[in-house]
Write a protein that holds these residues in place. Structure first.
Motif, PDB file in Angstrom:
ATOM      1  N   GLU A  31       0.833  -1.204   0.000  1.00 48.13           N
ATOM      2  CA  GLU A  31       0.000   0.000   0.000  1.00 48.13           C
ATOM      3  C   GLU A  31       0.875   1.264   0.000  1.00 48.13           C
ATOM      4  OE1 GLU A  31      -3.330   0.275  -0.352  1.00 48.13           O
ATOM      5  OE2 GLU A  31      -3.084   2.453  -0.252  1.00 48.13           O
ATOM      6  N   ASP A  82       2.008   2.418  -3.277  1.00 46.82           N
ATOM      7  CA  ASP A  82       0.901   2.749  -4.177  1.00 46.82           C
ATOM      8  C   ASP A  82       0.549   1.596  -5.124  1.00 46.82           C
ATOM      9  OD1 ASP A  82      -1.114   4.569  -4.789  1.00 46.82           O
ATOM     10  OD2 ASP A  82      -0.067   5.312  -6.545  1.00 46.82           O
ATOM     11  N   ILE A  83       0.792   0.371  -4.661  1.00 47.24           N
ATOM     12  CA  ILE A  83       0.374  -0.802  -5.435  1.00 47.24           C
ATOM     13  C   ILE A  83      -1.021  -1.170  -4.939  1.00 47.24           C
ATOM     14  CG2 ILE A  83       0.902  -3.209  -6.041  1.00 47.24           C
ATOM     15  CD1 ILE A  83       3.847  -2.589  -5.361  1.00 47.24           C
ATOM     16  N   PRO A  84      -1.982  -1.297  -5.840  1.00 43.54           N
ATOM     17  CA  PRO A  84      -3.368  -1.529  -5.396  1.00 43.54           C
ATOM     18  C   PRO A  84      -3.611  -2.912  -4.808  1.00 43.54           C
ATOM     19  CG  PRO A  84      -3.207  -1.555  -7.787  1.00 43.54           C
ATOM     20  CD  PRO A  84      -1.850  -1.186  -7.290  1.00 43.54           C
ATOM     21  N   PRO A  85      -4.638  -3.040  -3.956  1.00 42.22           N
ATOM     22  CA  PRO A  85      -5.036  -4.383  -3.516  1.00 42.22           C
ATOM     23  C   PRO A  85      -5.556  -5.200  -4.705  1.00 42.22           C
ATOM     24  CG  PRO A  85      -6.547  -2.695  -2.668  1.00 42.22           C
ATOM     25  CD  PRO A  85      -5.451  -1.981  -3.385  1.00 42.22           C
ATOM     26  N   GLU A 109      -8.786  -4.162  -6.698  1.00 45.46           N
ATOM     27  CA  GLU A 109      -8.613  -2.936  -7.476  1.00 45.46           C
ATOM     28  C   GLU A 109      -7.636  -3.156  -8.637  1.00 45.46           C
ATOM     29  OE1 GLU A 109      -7.251   0.499  -5.206  1.00 45.46           O
ATOM     30  OE2 GLU A 109      -6.852   1.528  -7.093  1.00 45.46           O
ATOM     31  N   ILE A 133      -7.980  -2.371 -12.630  1.00 53.97           N
ATOM     32  CA  ILE A 133      -7.003  -1.598 -13.405  1.00 53.97           C
ATOM     33  C   ILE A 133      -6.573  -2.389 -14.647  1.00 53.97           C
ATOM     34  CG2 ILE A 133      -4.624  -0.670 -13.379  1.00 53.97           C
ATOM     35  CD1 ILE A 133      -5.094   0.188 -10.484  1.00 53.97           C
ATOM     36  N   ALA A 184      -9.309  -2.266 -17.204  1.00 56.74           N
ATOM     37  CA  ALA A 184      -9.394  -0.926 -17.804  1.00 56.74           C
ATOM     38  C   ALA A 184      -8.247  -0.674 -18.772  1.00 56.74           C
ATOM     39  CB  ALA A 184      -9.401   0.141 -16.713  1.00 56.74           C
ATOM     40  N   THR A 224       1.702   7.432 -10.967  1.00 57.45           N
ATOM     41  CA  THR A 224       1.392   6.055 -11.330  1.00 57.45           C
ATOM     42  C   THR A 224       0.064   6.077 -12.076  1.00 57.45           C
ATOM     43  OG1 THR A 224       0.132   5.667  -9.297  1.00 57.45           O
ATOM     44  CG2 THR A 224       2.464   5.074  -9.240  1.00 57.45           C
ATOM     45  N   ARG A 230      -2.401   4.315 -11.373  1.00 54.83           N
ATOM     46  CA  ARG A 230      -3.441   4.279 -10.345  1.00 54.83           C
ATOM     47  C   ARG A 230      -3.803   5.696  -9.893  1.00 54.83           C
ATOM     48  NH1 ARG A 230      -2.753   2.068  -4.181  1.00 54.83           N
ATOM     49  NH2 ARG A 230      -4.921   1.513  -3.809  1.00 54.83           N
ATOM     50  N   ARG A 231      -2.774   6.526  -9.685  1.00 55.48           N
ATOM     51  CA  ARG A 231      -3.016   7.893  -9.214  1.00 55.48           C
ATOM     52  C   ARG A 231      -3.765   8.707 -10.271  1.00 55.48           C
ATOM     53  NH1 ARG A 231       1.664   9.031  -6.193  1.00 55.48           N
ATOM     54  NH2 ARG A 231       0.528   8.309  -4.377  1.00 55.48           N
ATOM     55  N   ILE A 235      -8.953   5.227 -15.845  1.00 55.14           N
ATOM     56  CA  ILE A 235      -7.799   4.546 -16.441  1.00 55.14           C
ATOM     57  C   ILE A 235      -8.107   4.155 -17.882  1.00 55.14           C
ATOM     58  CG2 ILE A 235      -6.391   2.439 -16.294  1.00 55.14           C
ATOM     59  CD1 ILE A 235      -6.512   2.766 -13.246  1.00 55.14           C
ATOM     60  N   LYS A 236      -9.336   3.710 -18.117  1.00 50.04           N
ATOM     61  CA  LYS A 236      -9.733   3.302 -19.459  1.00 50.04           C
ATOM     62  C   LYS A 236      -9.637   4.485 -20.435  1.00 50.04           C
ATOM     63  CE  LYS A 236     -13.134   0.422 -21.674  1.00 50.04           C
ATOM     64  NZ  LYS A 236     -14.359  -0.339 -21.558  1.00 50.04           N
ATOM     65  N   ILE A 288       3.980   0.769 -11.964  1.00 48.58           N
ATOM     66  CA  ILE A 288       2.534   0.540 -11.919  1.00 48.58           C
ATOM     67  C   ILE A 288       1.735   1.788 -12.318  1.00 48.58           C
ATOM     68  CG2 ILE A 288       2.222  -1.406 -10.352  1.00 48.58           C
ATOM     69  CD1 ILE A 288       2.138   0.894  -8.147  1.00 48.58           C
TER      70      ILE A 288
END
Lengths: 161, 108
Positions: free
Chosen positions: A96, A99-102, A105, A109, A112, B68, B70-71, B80-81, B108
């Protein structure tokens, strides 16, 4: 100059056969990292790897503390009650912070970003799994032959985890 | 700071410093016209949405927040898409280059 120089590596096909947290993350980071570089990626979930796409299992993946010499924990101690949860909790905290997602999630990603997620037919039959038990983002159930068909073409690499 | 050689490049009639991979080394030299020319090199046609993403990336860079995917997805600017649709084939790298910020180092 452009960042879209022609690449030789065009597609990563990753076979995930394990459900321990470190293996699942390795697989997801490789697949996502490929998409970030403009490389196609697909994951084939087989055997225990299927746990990572089962709705009721994916949030409960663990780090292996037994039979994992890299943990540097003696096997007997690694087997004590609570050790696996402790190691898992520590790893999840660390993840976490980076910033690596669980896992749940991360699967969103991957979808997507265009990574294809496939379940192995034989392993599904072996574990008596139906499609309803898998997350909705799974693109389908494939045989090994189907998976190899998708791996055709120049610049495709297959990795087994 | 930057171990790579810097080169002078001409974009939109201005001389800017770039590294060997074509990323601007000084964000304060960036203008939207320069960004548009880099985007053309990346074969991306910029829309208002693209610029919104670019502004977000620059803002994060000024705050020294590491970027990232994710951010970006959690920014509220794009999903993200959409990010992958706006900047195909390596969105974070391409968008960073257009934004005049350093190449992202995240996996990531």
């Amino acid at each position: 100059m452009s960042t879209s120089n022609p690449r030789k590596l065009k597609k990563m096909m990753i076979i995930l056969s394990k459900a321990t947290l470190e293996n699942v993350y390795a697989c997801f980071i490789l697949a996502n990292g490929a998409r970030m570089e403009g490389i196609e990626s697909e994951i084939f979930f087989t055997f225990f790897g299927l746990e990572a796409i089962q709705k009721e299992r994916l949030k409960d993946l663990h780090v292996a503390t037994v039979g994992n010499p890299s943990m540097h924990i003696p096997t007997l101690i690694g087997g004590l009650p609570g050790m696996e949860s402790l190691a898992t909790k520590m790893m999840k905290n660390k993840i976490e912070k980076l910033d690596i997602p669980p896992i749940d999630e991360f699967l969103e990603i991957l979808t997507a970003s265009g990574t294809k997620l496939w379940a192995c037919k034989l392993a599904m039959d072996m574990f008596d799994l139906t499609k309803e038990k898998l997350i909705e983002d799974v693109d389908g159930v494939l045989t090994v032959g189907d998976f190899y068909d998708r791996a055709e073409g120049d610049g495709t690499h297959v990795i087994f985890i | 700071m930057n171990p790579m050689t810097t080169l002078e490049k001409n974009y939109a009639g201005q001389c800017v410093m770039c590294n060997e991979e074509g990323y601007l080394t000084q964000l304060d030299q960036w203008t939207q016209e320069i960004g548009a020319e880099i985007a053309a090199e990346e074969e991306i046609e910029m829309t208002e949405k693209h610029w919104e993403v670019i502004s977000f990336l620059q803002e994060q860079c000024r705050k020294e927040v590491p970027l990232t995917i994710r951010r970006v997805g959690k920014s509220g600017v794009v999903s993200i898409k959409e990010f992958y649709q706006l900047f195909p084939n390596g969105p974070l790298k391409k968008a960073s280059r257009i934004a005049g910020i350093p190449k992202p180092v995240s996996c990531i």
